[in-house]
Design an enzyme around this catalytic site. Structure first.
Site, PDB file in Angstrom:
ATOM      1  N   SER A 245       8.958  -7.039  -5.340  1.00 24.19           N
ATOM      2  CA  SER A 245       7.960  -7.621  -4.442  1.00 24.19           C
ATOM      3  C   SER A 245       8.081  -9.119  -4.619  1.00 24.19           C
ATOM      4  O   SER A 245       8.795  -9.575  -5.512  1.00 24.19           O
ATOM      5  CB  SER A 245       6.547  -7.173  -4.829  1.00 24.19           C
ATOM      6  OG  SER A 245       6.174  -6.023  -4.106  1.00 24.19           O
ATOM      7  N   ARG A 246       7.361  -9.891  -3.802  1.00 22.64           N
ATOM      8  CA  ARG A 246       7.498 -11.337  -3.943  1.00 22.64           C
ATOM      9  C   ARG A 246       6.930 -11.815  -5.275  1.00 22.64           C
ATOM     10  O   ARG A 246       7.400 -12.782  -5.837  1.00 22.64           O
ATOM     11  CB  ARG A 246       6.853 -12.053  -2.757  1.00 22.64           C
ATOM     12  CG  ARG A 246       7.689 -11.902  -1.498  1.00 22.64           C
ATOM     13  CD  ARG A 246       6.939 -12.308  -0.273  1.00 22.64           C
ATOM     14  NE  ARG A 246       5.773 -11.466  -0.056  1.00 22.64           N
ATOM     15  CZ  ARG A 246       4.919 -11.618   0.958  1.00 22.64           C
ATOM     16  NH1 ARG A 246       5.120 -12.581   1.820  1.00 22.64           N
ATOM     17  NH2 ARG A 246       3.895 -10.809   1.093  1.00 22.64           N
TER      18      ARG A 246
ATOM     19  N   HIS B 286      10.956   8.534  13.503  1.00 23.67           N
ATOM     20  CA  HIS B 286       9.808   7.643  13.217  1.00 23.67           C
ATOM     21  C   HIS B 286       8.521   8.484  13.167  1.00 23.67           C
ATOM     22  O   HIS B 286       7.580   8.248  13.938  1.00 23.67           O
ATOM     23  CB  HIS B 286       9.696   6.531  14.277  1.00 23.67           C
ATOM     24  CG  HIS B 286       8.849   5.377  13.803  1.00 23.67           C
ATOM     25  ND1 HIS B 286       9.065   4.076  14.192  1.00 23.67           N
ATOM     26  CD2 HIS B 286       7.784   5.332  12.968  1.00 23.67           C
ATOM     27  CE1 HIS B 286       8.170   3.286  13.628  1.00 23.67           C
ATOM     28  NE2 HIS B 286       7.375   4.028  12.879  1.00 23.67           N
TER      29      HIS B 286
ATOM     30  N   GLU C  13      14.830   2.132  18.876  1.00 27.23           N
ATOM     31  CA  GLU C  13      14.163   3.444  18.925  1.00 27.23           C
ATOM     32  C   GLU C  13      13.648   3.677  20.332  1.00 27.23           C
ATOM     33  O   GLU C  13      13.101   2.756  20.936  1.00 27.23           O
ATOM     34  CB  GLU C  13      12.985   3.478  17.943  1.00 27.23           C
ATOM     35  CG  GLU C  13      13.402   3.287  16.499  1.00 27.23           C
ATOM     36  CD  GLU C  13      12.209   3.307  15.529  1.00 27.23           C
ATOM     37  OE1 GLU C  13      11.097   3.663  15.960  1.00 27.23           O
ATOM     38  OE2 GLU C  13      12.400   2.973  14.366  1.00 27.23           O
TER      39      GLU C  13
ATOM     40  N   ARG D 214      10.686  -0.340   8.813  1.00 29.78           N
ATOM     41  CA  ARG D 214      11.079  -0.706  10.175  1.00 29.78           C
ATOM     42  C   ARG D 214      12.599  -0.853  10.169  1.00 29.78           C
ATOM     43  O   ARG D 214      13.173  -1.279   9.147  1.00 29.78           O
ATOM     44  CB  ARG D 214      10.471  -2.045  10.594  1.00 29.78           C
ATOM     45  CG  ARG D 214       9.006  -2.005  10.982  1.00 29.78           C
ATOM     46  CD  ARG D 214       8.779  -1.319  12.331  1.00 29.78           C
ATOM     47  NE  ARG D 214       7.405  -1.362  12.748  1.00 29.78           N
ATOM     48  CZ  ARG D 214       6.484  -0.422  12.497  1.00 29.78           C
ATOM     49  NH1 ARG D 214       6.821   0.643  11.786  1.00 29.78           N
ATOM     50  NH2 ARG D 214       5.263  -0.536  12.951  1.00 29.78           N
TER      51      ARG D 214
ATOM     52  N   ASP E  15      13.795   7.066   8.709  1.00 30.46           N
ATOM     53  CA  ASP E  15      12.743   7.414   9.670  1.00 30.46           C
ATOM     54  C   ASP E  15      12.659   6.352  10.764  1.00 30.46           C
ATOM     55  O   ASP E  15      12.005   6.558  11.779  1.00 30.46           O
ATOM     56  CB  ASP E  15      11.394   7.505   8.937  1.00 30.46           C
ATOM     57  CG  ASP E  15      10.279   8.071   9.809  1.00 30.46           C
ATOM     58  OD1 ASP E  15      10.560   8.997  10.604  1.00 30.46           O
ATOM     59  OD2 ASP E  15       9.131   7.593   9.707  1.00 30.46           O
TER      60      ASP E  15
ATOM     61  N   ARG F  54       0.837  -1.217   0.000  1.00 25.87           N
ATOM     62  CA  ARG F  54       0.000   0.000   0.000  1.00 25.87           C
ATOM     63  C   ARG F  54       0.863   1.255   0.000  1.00 25.87           C
ATOM     64  O   ARG F  54       0.679   2.164  -0.817  1.00 25.87           O
ATOM     65  CB  ARG F  54      -0.912  -0.015   1.244  1.00 25.87           C
ATOM     66  CG  ARG F  54      -2.020  -1.033   1.177  1.00 25.87           C
ATOM     67  CD  ARG F  54      -2.761  -1.115   2.496  1.00 25.87           C
ATOM     68  NE  ARG F  54      -1.931  -1.654   3.541  1.00 25.87           N
ATOM     69  CZ  ARG F  54      -2.216  -2.742   4.268  1.00 25.87           C
ATOM     70  NH1 ARG F  54      -3.354  -3.373   4.092  1.00 25.87           N
ATOM     71  NH2 ARG F  54      -1.388  -3.180   5.194  1.00 25.87           N
TER      72      ARG F  54
HETATM   73  P1  NAP Z   1       1.563  -3.765   2.975  1.00 28.67           P
HETATM   74  O1  NAP Z   1       0.584  -3.170   2.064  1.00 28.67           O
HETATM   75  O2  NAP Z   1       1.232  -5.037   3.675  1.00 28.67           O
HETATM   76  O3  NAP Z   1       2.937  -3.931   2.151  1.00 28.67           O
HETATM   77  C1  NAP Z   1       4.019  -4.489   2.719  1.00 28.67           C
HETATM   78  C2  NAP Z   1       5.048  -4.959   1.728  1.00 28.67           C
HETATM   79  O4  NAP Z   1       5.882  -5.873   2.468  1.00 28.67           O
HETATM   80  C3  NAP Z   1       4.484  -5.689   0.533  1.00 28.67           C
HETATM   81  O5  NAP Z   1       5.125  -5.254  -0.625  1.00 28.67           O
HETATM   82  C4  NAP Z   1       4.833  -7.141   0.807  1.00 28.67           C
HETATM   83  O6  NAP Z   1       5.301  -7.856  -0.289  1.00 28.67           O
HETATM   84  C5  NAP Z   1       6.055  -7.028   1.692  1.00 28.67           C
HETATM   85  N1  NAP Z   1       6.162  -8.233   2.521  1.00 28.67           N
HETATM   86  C6  NAP Z   1       5.314  -8.656   3.472  1.00 28.67           C
HETATM   87  N2  NAP Z   1       5.758  -9.818   4.006  1.00 28.67           N
HETATM   88  C7  NAP Z   1       6.903 -10.129   3.352  1.00 28.67           C
HETATM   89  C8  NAP Z   1       7.815 -11.208   3.434  1.00 28.67           C
HETATM   90  N3  NAP Z   1       7.648 -12.193   4.317  1.00 28.67           N
HETATM   91  N4  NAP Z   1       8.874 -11.212   2.612  1.00 28.67           N
HETATM   92  C9  NAP Z   1       9.040 -10.197   1.713  1.00 28.67           C
HETATM   93  N5  NAP Z   1       8.214  -9.152   1.594  1.00 28.67           N
HETATM   94  C10 NAP Z   1       7.161  -9.125   2.395  1.00 28.67           C
HETATM   95  O7  NAP Z   1       1.967  -2.775   4.154  1.00 28.67           O
HETATM   96  P2  NAP Z   1       1.911  -1.180   4.160  1.00 28.67           P
HETATM   97  O8  NAP Z   1       0.592  -0.728   4.650  1.00 28.67           O
HETATM   98  O9  NAP Z   1       2.417  -0.664   2.859  1.00 28.67           O
HETATM   99  O10 NAP Z   1       2.961  -0.870   5.312  1.00 28.67           O
HETATM  100  C11 NAP Z   1       4.302  -1.272   5.188  1.00 28.67           C
HETATM  101  C12 NAP Z   1       5.070  -1.027   6.461  1.00 28.67           C
HETATM  102  O11 NAP Z   1       5.380   0.355   6.601  1.00 28.67           O
HETATM  103  C13 NAP Z   1       4.307  -1.324   7.757  1.00 28.67           C
HETATM  104  O12 NAP Z   1       4.255  -2.697   8.050  1.00 28.67           O
HETATM  105  C14 NAP Z   1       5.092  -0.552   8.777  1.00 28.67           C
HETATM  106  O13 NAP Z   1       6.112  -1.352   9.328  1.00 28.67           O
HETATM  107  C15 NAP Z   1       5.718   0.581   7.954  1.00 28.67           C
HETATM  108  N6  NAP Z   1       5.168   1.886   8.374  1.00 28.67           N
HETATM  109  C16 NAP Z   1       6.021   2.840   8.815  1.00 28.67           C
HETATM  110  C17 NAP Z   1       5.522   4.070   9.221  1.00 28.67           C
HETATM  111  C18 NAP Z   1       6.427   5.170   9.690  1.00 28.67           C
HETATM  112  O14 NAP Z   1       5.998   5.995  10.491  1.00 28.67           O
HETATM  113  N7  NAP Z   1       7.657   5.247   9.227  1.00 28.67           N
HETATM  114  C19 NAP Z   1       4.153   4.304   9.203  1.00 28.67           C
HETATM  115  C20 NAP Z   1       3.313   3.308   8.725  1.00 28.67           C
HETATM  116  C21 NAP Z   1       3.832   2.092   8.305  1.00 28.67           C
HETATM  117  P3  NAP Z   1       4.407  -8.308  -1.532  1.00 28.67           P
HETATM  118  O15 NAP Z   1       4.277  -7.055  -2.345  1.00 28.67           O
HETATM  119  O16 NAP Z   1       5.267  -9.332  -2.166  1.00 28.67           O
HETATM  120  O17 NAP Z   1       3.119  -8.805  -0.970  1.00 28.67           O
END
Ligand code: NAP
Length: 315
Positions: free
Chosen positions: A176-177, A281, A263, A234, A258, A156
């Site tokens: 991506s996977r 963060h 942290e 992360r 970030d 997302r």
């Molecule tokens: P998302 O839609 O679930 O996307 C996560 C990505 O991670 C997808 O591309 C997915 O790969 C990949 N992934 C998941 N499991 C995996 C695995 N086992 N091996 C390899 N790739 C894997 O999540 P999102 O909503 O974009 O959020 C992503 C992350 O951003 C959150 O989980 C959080 O840790 C971080 N975040 C940070 C902040 C901040 O303040 N800096 C704020 C919000 C979120 P595929 O494309 O292959 O499915």
């Protein structure tokens, strides 16, 4: 329904967020999962929902301390602090707050790219310190528009980042996977190949054990001396030791970060580097988005207590 079903858990909740939850649902508060066991056993037995915010692990031990627990409603999309397998094994539902923060986190990634490549912090110092009037123009920065960007994890948030960078006329690569439907963006089957093909490598993966050091020493090396690493995901997703060594030895050009392994007490070696831009963060940290996250967390809690479908379930 019990008289006090909700436990607000985490020192990270703001007063406003805490007040919003406790006005809606009768609650008690603890500062951290470690404080749970200090609650009276009779109260612990009545608690059915945990509203969680923070990075401290919430695992099987904490769940066992709350025998009536049915829902952990996480504040944030990343729920890697919560042991999902332990929750599922005990039939505890977990919810998070996806989508409402995508724009802010993507904006932060773009901001880090611009701050890093265009040396915005150095420019600010150049003006404030009077070096501009004394020495004239500062050393030249690096062009962002038209450069090559690589997104690790086109989920997302990753997609929102790619859309923004496409508007900067950047050539978009991703890993991506599985290959995804895109407007012609270039797919790489592994992160090392991706890193070797781009100027800016932006990490947008989920955290947790499965993605630990996903951006490995090899991927950081592949980025090369003109490459910049951006991490808004992360701290665990990037091999932080390898990143620090590469930054210190100038084997990559820089980083915009970030998130970190530890942290908020980050590795002090980062603070000594002049080729990094550091943020606390703060990817989702705007008034509007934090309010939307709080509302979604509360909507999940209300739905659970009313026996309705959960708006954003994880398990
Ligand atoms: P998302 O839609 O679930 O996307 C996560 C990505 O991670 C997808 O591309 C997915 O790969 C990949 N992934 C998941 N499991 C995996 C695995 N086992 N091996 C390899 N790739 C894997 O999540 P999102 O909503 O974009 O959020 C992503 C992350 O951003 C959150 O989980 C959080 O840790 C971080 N975040 C940070 C902040 C901040 O303040 N800096 C704020 C919000 C979120 P595929 O494309 O292959 O499915």
């Amino acid at each position: 329904m019990t008289d006090t079903p909700l436990l607000i858990c985490g020192a990270a909740f703001t007063e406003d967020e805490r007040a919003r939850l406790s006005t809606a649902v009768s609650s008690v508060s603890v500062e951290s999962p470690a404080a749970l066991e200090g609650l009276a056993p009779g109260l612990r037995e009545r608690l059915r929902v945990v509203a969680y915010k923070g990075q401290a692990p919430f695992g099987a031990r904490e769940m066992a301390a709350l025998p009536g627990l049915g829902l952990i409603a996480n504040f944030g999309v990343g729920y890697d602090a919560i042991d999902l397998a332990a929750a599922t094994a005990r039939d505890i539902r977990v919810t998070n707050t996806p989508d409402v923060l995508n724009d802010d986190v993507a904006d932060m990634a773009v901001g880090l790219i611009l701050a890093q490549a265009r040396c915005l912090l150095r420019g600010d110092g150049w003006v404030r310190s009077g070096r501009w009037s004394k020495y004239g123009e500062m050393p030249l920065a690096w062009k962002v528009s038209g450069a090559r960007a690589g997104i690790v994890g086109l989920g997302r948030i990753g997609r929102e980042i790619a859309d923004r960078l496409a508007a900067f006329k950047m050539e978009i690569h991703y890993h991506s996977r599985q290959q995804k439907e895109t407007p012609g963006w270039r797919y790489h089957a592994d992160p090392v190949s991706l890193a070797g093909a781009v100027d800016f490598l932006v990490v947008a993966l989920v955290g947790g054990e499965e993605t630990r050091n996903y951006v490995s020493a090899e991927a950081i090396a592949a980025l090369g001396p003109t490459g910049v690493l951006i991490n808004i995901s992360r701290g665990t997703t990037v091999d932080e030791g390898a990143l620090l060594a590469a930054l210190e030895q100038r084997r990559i050009a820089g980083a915009g970060l970030d998130v970190y392994l530890d942290e908020p007490a980050i590795d002090p070696r980062f603070q000594g580097l002049d080729n990094v831009v550091l943020q606390p963060h703060a990817g989702s940290a705007t008034v509007e988005t934090r309010r939307a996250m709080a509302e979604l967390q509360l909507a999940n809690i209300r739905a659970f207590l009313d026996g309705e479908p959960l708006p954003s379930p994880v398990n």
